[in-house]
Design a protein around this motif. Structure first.
Motif, short mmCIF file in Angstrom:
data_model
loop_
_atom_site.label_atom_id
_atom_site.label_comp_id
_atom_site.label_asym_id
_atom_site.label_seq_id
_atom_site.Cartn_x
_atom_site.Cartn_y
_atom_site.Cartn_z
N PRO A 74 0.86 -1.27 0.12
CA PRO A 74 0.08 0.03 0.12
C PRO A 74 0.81 1.31 -0.06
CG PRO A 74 -0.91 -1.39 1.54
CD PRO A 74 0.46 -2.16 0.98
N VAL A 75 1.91 1.36 0.72
CA VAL A 75 2.64 2.40 0.79
C VAL A 75 3.54 2.83 -0.61
CG1 VAL A 75 5.28 2.87 1.35
CG2 VAL A 75 3.60 2.53 3.21
N ASN A 76 3.73 1.90 -1.57
CA ASN A 76 4.26 1.72 -2.73
C ASN A 76 3.34 2.51 -3.96
OD1 ASN A 76 6.90 1.52 -2.15
ND2 ASN A 76 6.96 -0.78 -2.09
N GLN A 77 2.05 1.88 -3.39
CA GLN A 77 0.86 2.24 -4.41
C GLN A 77 0.64 3.82 -4.06
OE1 GLN A 77 -2.70 -0.31 -3.71
NE2 GLN A 77 -3.98 1.79 -4.09
N TYR A 78 0.70 4.12 -2.84
CA TYR A 78 0.56 5.79 -2.35
C TYR A 78 1.87 6.56 -3.04
CZ TYR A 78 -0.19 9.64 0.40
OH TYR A 78 -0.58 11.13 0.85
N ALA A 79 2.93 5.72 -3.06
CA ALA A 79 3.99 6.63 -3.32
C ALA A 79 4.11 6.92 -4.94
CB ALA A 79 5.41 6.09 -3.05
N ALA A 80 3.53 5.92 -5.63
CA ALA A 80 3.35 6.02 -7.15
C ALA A 80 2.55 7.22 -7.42
CB ALA A 80 3.05 4.70 -7.72
N TYR A 81 1.26 7.18 -6.62
CA TYR A 81 0.51 8.13 -6.92
C TYR A 81 1.12 9.71 -6.61
CZ TYR A 81 -3.31 11.44 -6.36
OH TYR A 81 -4.38 12.37 -6.32
N LEU A 82 1.64 9.66 -5.55
CA LEU A 82 2.39 10.98 -5.41
C LEU A 82 3.45 11.33 -6.36
CD1 LEU A 82 3.10 10.51 -1.58
CD2 LEU A 82 1.15 11.52 -2.56
N GLN A 83 4.41 10.57 -6.86
CA GLN A 83 5.18 11.02 -7.85
C GLN A 83 4.61 11.38 -9.05
OE1 GLN A 83 6.93 7.05 -7.71
NE2 GLN A 83 8.74 7.90 -6.50
N LYS A 84 3.54 10.66 -9.48
CA LYS A 84 2.67 10.95 -10.79
C LYS A 84 2.26 12.53 -10.55
CE LYS A 84 -1.25 9.75 -13.57
NZ LYS A 84 -1.99 8.67 -14.13
#
Length: 284
Positions: A74-84
């Motif tokens: 979940p953390v990496n899922q959220y991080a991918a959204y933030l980066q985008k």
């Protein structure tokens, strides 16, 4: 307390004090040594990391770190959204397109969360990550998590790891044998010494800090989920000791009257925010 002691109290308390006078504390397991220092000797100096062995401090870091292992995906899922979103904002800034730019507060929140996640993935807990993992919400974080959610799994329902350790967080030695003060593993030493506690990250050292009080909470009635104050021991407690928890149950009940909540010894233990084995596991 002396005027309230009956025969059973005096018998158990006398046995504990006799043991305290004659046992070699230098070679004694951590839980027993801390117990005697605190309850019998009434020491009030803080219990620190020096009270524990290196193996126990490593296990302490592992117990905390293991709470966050389920958040890796979940953390990496959220991080991918933030980066985008941050990349889109940077492109809008370069193109001077205000309609595509984010509010400065949103940019700051996203960058802060991304930095905390990057540290977590590198094997380091930070206070910012503890807040993120516990579900502490701001307007922009709440909106971002909602938009980053997928597969009918709301990230806001997943980030609920509170910065505290409960008895269920300790790794059991055996599913068949309950832990007592006679257990010897590093995990059992922690469970029977620290029990439940809250933790934070020291902003100066980056280390994990446990601040608590060494005392004995009232026993809990599992049927009604209410607390049962420690009562004077009686002869029935002594005769039924093998059934009701053995020596450990008697000792804990006596200690609950000798050192009830609010009268205990301060605890301030500092160790690494994540132990090396868990760092490697989180960084994968």
């Amino acid at each position: 307390m002396a005027e309230e002691e009956n025969f059973a109290d005096r018998l158990v308390g006398g046995a504990i004090r006799l043991y305290a006078r004659n046992a070699d504390r230098a070679t004694m397991p951590t839980n027993r040594r801390v117990f005697l220092d605190s309850v019998v000797d009434k020491r009030k100096d803080p219990i620190t990391e020096s009270s524990f062995t290196p193996a126990e401090l490593t296990e302490l870091s592992n117990v905390v770190a293991a709470k966050y292992a389920p958040l890796r995906e979940p953390v990496n899922q959220y991080a991918a959204y933030l980066q985008k979103r941050l990349a889109s904002h940077e492109a809008a800034v370069k193109a001077k397109n205000p309609d595509k730019m984010m509010y400065p507060e949103a940019v700051a929140q996203f960058q802060n969360d991304l930095t905390a996640i990057q540290a977590f993935n590198a094997g380091k807990l930070t206070q910012d990550f503890l807040g993120l993992a516990s579900g502490k919400q701001t307007y922009f974080r709440d909106q971002a998590m909602r938009e980053a959610s997928r597969d009918n799994k709301d990230l806001r329902d997943i980030f609920k790891v509170k910065p505290s350790v409960q008895y269920s967080d300790y790794i059991p030695d055996s599913i068949f044998e309950p832990r007592t003060i006679f257990s010897k593993s590093p995990s059992s030493m922690l469970q029977t010494t620290l029990g439940r506690f809250n933790y934070a990250v020291d902003p100066k050292t980056g280390g994990l800090v446990i601040t608590d009080s060494y005392d004995f909470n009232p026993r809990r009635n599992l049927l009604s989920n209410t607390t049962i104050p420690s009562q004077p021991l009686n002869e029935l407690d002594l005769t039924e000791a093998p059934i009701s928890g053995g020596a450990y149950g008697l000792i804990r009940q006596w200690a609950g009257r000798a050192m009830p909540p609010g009268t205990g010894r301060p605890v301030r233990v500092q160790t690494n925010a994540l132990a090396p084995p868990m760092q490697n596991g989180l960084a994968k």
